[in-house]
Design a protein around this motif. Structure first.
Motif, short mmCIF file in Angstrom:
data_model
loop_
_atom_site.label_atom_id
_atom_site.label_comp_id
_atom_site.label_asym_id
_atom_site.label_seq_id
_atom_site.Cartn_x
_atom_site.Cartn_y
_atom_site.Cartn_z
N PHE A 1 0.81 -1.21 0.00
CA PHE A 1 0.00 0.00 0.00
C PHE A 1 0.84 1.26 0.00
CE2 PHE A 1 -2.77 -3.25 1.83
CZ PHE A 1 -3.87 -3.12 0.99
N ALA A 2 2.09 1.16 -0.40
CA ALA A 2 2.98 2.34 -0.43
C ALA A 2 2.45 3.36 -1.42
CB ALA A 2 4.39 1.92 -0.80
N PHE A 3 1.93 2.91 -2.57
CA PHE A 3 1.38 3.83 -3.56
C PHE A 3 0.17 4.58 -3.01
CE2 PHE A 3 -1.66 4.55 -7.06
CZ PHE A 3 -0.90 5.44 -7.80
N VAL A 4 -0.69 3.90 -2.27
CA VAL A 4 -1.87 4.53 -1.70
C VAL A 4 -1.45 5.57 -0.66
CG1 VAL A 4 -3.97 4.11 -0.35
CG2 VAL A 4 -3.29 2.50 -2.14
N LYS A 5 -0.44 5.22 0.16
CA LYS A 5 0.03 6.20 1.15
C LYS A 5 0.61 7.43 0.48
CE LYS A 5 2.60 3.33 3.53
NZ LYS A 5 3.49 2.74 4.55
N GLU A 6 1.35 7.25 -0.61
CA GLU A 6 1.91 8.40 -1.32
C GLU A 6 0.82 9.26 -1.91
OE1 GLU A 6 4.59 6.74 -4.15
OE2 GLU A 6 6.02 6.11 -2.62
N CYS A 7 -0.20 8.65 -2.48
CA CYS A 7 -1.32 9.42 -3.04
C CYS A 7 -2.08 10.16 -1.96
CB CYS A 7 -2.26 8.51 -3.82
SG CYS A 7 -1.57 7.93 -5.38
N LEU A 8 -2.30 9.51 -0.83
CA LEU A 8 -2.99 10.18 0.27
C LEU A 8 -2.17 11.36 0.78
CD1 LEU A 8 -4.50 7.22 2.30
CD2 LEU A 8 -5.72 8.96 0.99
N PHE A 9 -0.87 11.21 0.82
CA PHE A 9 -0.01 12.33 1.23
C PHE A 9 -0.20 13.53 0.30
CE2 PHE A 9 4.04 14.61 0.90
CZ PHE A 9 4.13 15.09 2.19
N LEU A 10 -0.27 13.27 -1.02
CA LEU A 10 -0.47 14.36 -1.97
C LEU A 10 -1.84 15.01 -1.80
CD1 LEU A 10 1.14 12.85 -5.18
CD2 LEU A 10 2.03 14.67 -3.73
N PHE B 1 -2.58 18.93 -0.55
CA PHE B 1 -3.39 19.90 -1.27
C PHE B 1 -4.52 20.43 -0.38
CE2 PHE B 1 -7.26 20.80 -3.67
CZ PHE B 1 -6.82 21.85 -4.44
N ILE B 2 -5.20 19.55 0.32
CA ILE B 2 -6.40 19.93 1.07
C ILE B 2 -6.08 20.83 2.26
CG2 ILE B 2 -8.24 19.00 2.53
CD1 ILE B 2 -8.51 16.74 0.54
N LEU B 3 -5.01 20.52 3.00
CA LEU B 3 -4.71 21.32 4.19
C LEU B 3 -4.45 22.80 3.87
CD1 LEU B 3 -2.57 18.96 6.45
CD2 LEU B 3 -4.88 19.80 6.83
N PRO B 4 -3.58 23.14 2.92
CA PRO B 4 -3.41 24.56 2.62
C PRO B 4 -4.68 25.20 2.06
CG PRO B 4 -1.59 23.32 1.71
CD PRO B 4 -2.59 22.33 2.20
N TYR B 5 -5.44 24.44 1.28
CA TYR B 5 -6.67 24.99 0.71
C TYR B 5 -7.66 25.33 1.82
CZ TYR B 5 -10.99 25.33 -1.92
OH TYR B 5 -12.16 25.77 -2.44
#
Length: 123
Positions: A6-15, A19-23
């Motif tokens: 699930f490394a790919f899923v974790k990387e996507c969630l990080f992205l 994005f969401i936090l600064p927005y």
């Protein structure tokens, strides 16, 4: 993902979180009445000569980069255009085609896909 990687899923969630936090932070920090769109320009986009020229620029630029790509790059561009279809629909609805900056993500991605050597890295 079938093997439990699930490394790919974790990387996507990080992205997504990046994005969401600064927005959300900016929306909370800047308290003013704003709108997401000024208006709907779909009729104007297909009737104004300036907008039709901008649309032709976008189409020709994507076709230009597509023609220089090899087969793996062409597949990448087709997939990218498919997944970018919500963006393209929003450009047609609320953007103006003469603003060629709206097509820049498509053009730059096309150039990157056309110049990338997929066969060296994936085959």
């Amino acid at each position: 993902m079938r093997n439990g990687n699930f490394a790919f899923v974790k990387e996507c969630l990080f992205l997504v979180v990046a994005f969401i936090l600064p927005y959300v932070g900016l929306r909370l920090f800047i308290q003013q009445q704003t709108s997401f769109v000024e208006g709907f320009y779909i009729i104007k986009n297909f009737t104004s000569p300036h907008n039709i020229a901008g649309l032709l620029f976008g189409i020709l630029s994507v076709c230009f980069t597509y023609s220089f790509s090899e087969e793996p790059g062409k597949t990448m561009i087709r997939n990218y255009l498919f997944f970018a279809s919500p963006y393209l629909i929003m450009i047609a609805l609320v953007g103006l085609f003469w603003e060629t900056r709206l097509f820049m993500p498509l053009i730059v991605t096309g150039f990157v896909s056309a110049s990338y050597q997929f066969k060296k890295h994936y085959i």
